[in-house]
Design a protein around this motif. Structure first.
Motif, mmCIF file in Angstrom:
data_model
loop_
_atom_site.group_PDB
_atom_site.id
_atom_site.type_symbol
_atom_site.label_atom_id
_atom_site.label_comp_id
_atom_site.label_asym_id
_atom_site.label_seq_id
_atom_site.Cartn_x
_atom_site.Cartn_y
_atom_site.Cartn_z
ATOM 1 N N ASN A 1 -1.813 2.389 -7.208
ATOM 2 C CA ASN A 1 -1.381 1.404 -8.191
ATOM 3 C C ASN A 1 0.137 1.239 -8.227
ATOM 4 O O ASN A 1 0.676 0.586 -9.124
ATOM 5 C CB ASN A 1 -1.878 1.794 -9.581
ATOM 6 C CG ASN A 1 -3.384 1.724 -9.702
ATOM 7 O OD1 ASN A 1 -4.036 0.978 -8.972
ATOM 8 N ND2 ASN A 1 -3.937 2.511 -10.611
ATOM 9 N N THR A 2 0.829 1.858 -7.258
ATOM 10 C CA THR A 2 2.287 1.782 -7.110
ATOM 11 C C THR A 2 3.018 2.341 -8.328
ATOM 12 O O THR A 2 4.182 2.016 -8.568
ATOM 13 C CB THR A 2 2.732 0.315 -6.853
ATOM 14 O OG1 THR A 2 1.762 -0.350 -6.066
ATOM 15 C CG2 THR A 2 4.046 0.272 -6.082
ATOM 16 N N GLU A 3 2.377 3.171 -9.092
ATOM 17 C CA GLU A 3 3.022 3.730 -10.280
ATOM 18 C C GLU A 3 4.026 4.818 -9.914
ATOM 19 O O GLU A 3 5.059 4.968 -10.572
ATOM 20 C CB GLU A 3 1.963 4.273 -11.233
ATOM 21 C CG GLU A 3 1.055 3.191 -11.820
ATOM 22 C CD GLU A 3 0.051 3.744 -12.799
ATOM 23 O OE1 GLU A 3 0.462 4.482 -13.711
ATOM 24 O OE2 GLU A 3 -1.146 3.438 -12.663
ATOM 25 N N ILE A 4 3.722 5.610 -8.864
ATOM 26 C CA ILE A 4 4.651 6.676 -8.466
ATOM 27 C C ILE A 4 5.940 6.075 -7.938
ATOM 28 O O ILE A 4 7.049 6.568 -8.231
ATOM 29 C CB ILE A 4 3.980 7.592 -7.425
ATOM 30 C CG1 ILE A 4 2.783 8.309 -8.054
ATOM 31 C CG2 ILE A 4 4.979 8.610 -6.881
ATOM 32 C CD1 ILE A 4 2.032 9.200 -7.112
ATOM 33 N N ILE A 5 5.839 4.994 -7.159
ATOM 34 C CA ILE A 5 7.042 4.325 -6.656
ATOM 35 C C ILE A 5 7.892 3.826 -7.816
ATOM 36 O O ILE A 5 9.126 3.966 -7.819
ATOM 37 C CB ILE A 5 6.645 3.158 -5.731
ATOM 38 C CG1 ILE A 5 5.980 3.693 -4.463
ATOM 39 C CG2 ILE A 5 7.873 2.321 -5.366
ATOM 40 C CD1 ILE A 5 5.471 2.620 -3.537
ATOM 41 N N SER B 1 0.763 11.814 -3.154
ATOM 42 C CA SER B 1 1.712 11.020 -3.932
ATOM 43 C C SER B 1 2.262 9.826 -3.146
ATOM 44 O O SER B 1 2.982 9.004 -3.702
ATOM 45 C CB SER B 1 2.872 11.903 -4.406
ATOM 46 O OG SER B 1 3.523 12.500 -3.295
ATOM 47 N N MET B 2 1.939 9.751 -1.865
ATOM 48 C CA MET B 2 2.407 8.639 -1.035
ATOM 49 C C MET B 2 1.307 7.597 -0.887
ATOM 50 O O MET B 2 0.155 7.933 -0.652
ATOM 51 C CB MET B 2 2.818 9.164 0.355
ATOM 52 C CG MET B 2 3.450 8.102 1.250
ATOM 53 S SD MET B 2 3.831 8.760 2.888
ATOM 54 C CE MET B 2 4.923 10.099 2.444
ATOM 55 N N ASN C 1 -6.574 10.561 1.705
ATOM 56 C CA ASN C 1 -6.103 11.725 0.939
ATOM 57 C C ASN C 1 -7.238 12.706 0.650
ATOM 58 O O ASN C 1 -7.063 13.926 0.752
ATOM 59 C CB ASN C 1 -5.482 11.262 -0.378
ATOM 60 C CG ASN C 1 -4.173 10.518 -0.167
ATOM 61 O OD1 ASN C 1 -3.500 10.713 0.839
ATOM 62 N ND2 ASN C 1 -3.823 9.658 -1.104
ATOM 63 N N LEU C 2 -8.406 12.184 0.284
ATOM 64 C CA LEU C 2 -9.542 13.059 0.022
ATOM 65 C C LEU C 2 -10.007 13.770 1.286
ATOM 66 O O LEU C 2 -10.376 14.945 1.245
ATOM 67 C CB LEU C 2 -10.696 12.255 -0.583
ATOM 68 C CG LEU C 2 -10.526 11.811 -2.034
ATOM 69 C CD1 LEU C 2 -11.682 10.923 -2.457
ATOM 70 C CD2 LEU C 2 -10.423 13.015 -2.968
ATOM 71 N N ARG D 1 8.814 19.544 0.066
ATOM 72 C CA ARG D 1 10.118 19.113 0.613
ATOM 73 C C ARG D 1 9.981 17.804 1.359
ATOM 74 O O ARG D 1 10.838 16.913 1.254
ATOM 75 C CB ARG D 1 10.678 20.203 1.531
ATOM 76 C CG ARG D 1 11.188 21.436 0.791
ATOM 77 C CD ARG D 1 11.525 22.555 1.766
ATOM 78 N NE ARG D 1 12.563 22.135 2.679
ATOM 79 C CZ ARG D 1 13.865 22.307 2.484
ATOM 80 N NH1 ARG D 1 14.278 22.884 1.350
ATOM 81 N NH2 ARG D 1 14.744 21.926 3.365
ATOM 82 N N ASN D 2 8.895 17.666 2.125
ATOM 83 C CA ASN D 2 8.683 16.432 2.867
ATOM 84 C C ASN D 2 8.392 15.263 1.907
ATOM 85 O O ASN D 2 8.859 14.130 2.125
ATOM 86 C CB ASN D 2 7.505 16.613 3.816
ATOM 87 C CG ASN D 2 7.253 15.385 4.677
ATOM 88 O OD1 ASN D 2 8.087 15.001 5.490
ATOM 89 N ND2 ASN D 2 6.103 14.757 4.483
ATOM 90 N N ALA D 3 7.632 15.522 0.842
ATOM 91 C CA ALA D 3 7.303 14.463 -0.119
ATOM 92 C C ALA D 3 8.563 14.009 -0.874
ATOM 93 O O ALA D 3 8.673 12.824 -1.213
ATOM 94 C CB ALA D 3 6.255 14.981 -1.111
#
Length: 339
Positions: A65-69, A276-277, A286-287, A335-337
């Motif tokens: 849902n683009t909320e993390i961005i 998270s990406m 992801n699952l 760290r990568n995330a």
């Protein structure tokens, strides 16, 4: 996740064992208590897997849902974004700690005892345990060649009583039968060691009492699972004095309980980092990754558990290696995330 999967597990267990419950005439009250204990037992056993999948599902929804961005673009750091997850992991770790240390052992006792009595009864009746040596206190050692659970009878029984390094007497019997805390010895022979000559007492049958209990002759394999933290510590110390061959299994069980809260934090970090990406494949990718990592974790846990129980591998190291490996993996993925 628990509400979704545990009822499925209950239905599968019912379909597999309902005929045995009917055959053994298990009362309805015992069956209801069994499935209550079943729920607690398997919820605790599978909590890492459920925790991992639920975090991936929730975070993937946010990412899709683009909320993390939007959150990170507003100036919120990734570590600040992680804070609610870590608070949640702390709450889960506290619950899991107290459940695993004090509540689940009682549930495991009810779960295993029901299965022994009503589900595995016929299989256990014909199963004789292997030869057993056991030091029951500072002065006495017992031995049985085998023990038949169906009639509570041990064969080729021996008890040796010492005073320091000197043997005082030795009791031998062709068989020992336990009923209502009374021990019946067949072909009983007692040799008392004298300074000049020994005193030998023989009887065809002798009823007597001993300080040891029936479980000292036939310890159940799941005994450590049924003891809370305080009981398990005392039990391990007592088994060390006896020279128990299963001490590594008991220590692994104890260390595994202490590592459960750490597992909650590690799996939380890994799940957030990988989900998270926003990905082209969506939540399914992801699952899929989450299920793969969860099964690898379970595989590592089982392999090192078997090594600790069967090959003399240090139990603490068997618990620590998966924790350290996946802890480092969590650090790398976070760290990568952040990048």
């Amino acid at each position: 996740m628990l509400v979704l999967f545990v009822p499925i597990g209950i239905m599968i267990d019912i379909s597999e064992n309902v005929d045995k419950m009917i055959e053994q005439q298990a009362p309805m009250s015992a069956i209801l208590w069994y499935y209550f204990h079943f729920t607690l037992h398997y919820a605790n056993l599978l909590f890492p897997f459920f925790l991992f999948l639920s975090i991936i599902w929730f975070t993937s929804k946010l990412a899709n849902n683009t909320e993390i961005i939007a959150i990170l673009s507003s100036g919120v750091s990734f570590m600040r974004f992680l804070r609610p997850y870590l608070i949640g992991a702390t709450l889960v770790a506290i619950v899991v700690f107290f459940m695993g240390m004090f509540i689940v052992p009682q549930a495991s006792k009810g779960y295993n005892e029901f299965r022994q009595v009503y589900i595995h009864k016929n299989r256990n009746n014909n199963k004789n345990n292997r030869a057993l040596f056991n030091q029951i206190n500072d002065n006495e050692i017992i031995y049985v060649r085998s023990f038949n659970k169906s009639n509570a009878t041990g064969y080729d029984f021996t008890l040796e009583h010492f005073d320091g390094n000197r043997m005082v007497y030795k009791i031998a019997a062709q068989s020992i039968k336990i009923k209502d805390s009374v021990y019946t010895l067949n072909n009983y022979v007692k040799r008392t060691i004298g300074e000049r000559e020994d005193i030998i007492e023989t009887k065809r049958k002798k009823d007597t009492l001993f300080e040891f209990k029936a479980e000292d002759l036939v310890p159940v394999s799941y005994v450590a699972d049924t003891k809370n933290l305080l009981e398990l510590n005392t039990f391990i110390e007592r088994e060390k004095l006896k020279g128990s061959a299963n001490i590594s299994m008991y220590q692994f069980n104890l260390y595994k309980r202490w590592s459960a809260p750490l597992t909650a934090f590690i799996l939380t970090l890994i799940a957030v980092a990988v989900s998270s990406m926003k990905r082209r494949g969506g939540m399914g990718i992801n699952l899929l990754f989450g299920v793969a990592v969860a099964f690898i974790f379970i595989f590592f846990d089982k392999v090192f558990g078997v090594l600790a129980e069967q090959s003399g591998f240090p139990p603490m190291l068997a618990v620590a290696i998966p924790i350290v490996f996946f802890g480092l993996l969590a650090v790398v993925l976070v760290r990568n995330a952040r990048r």
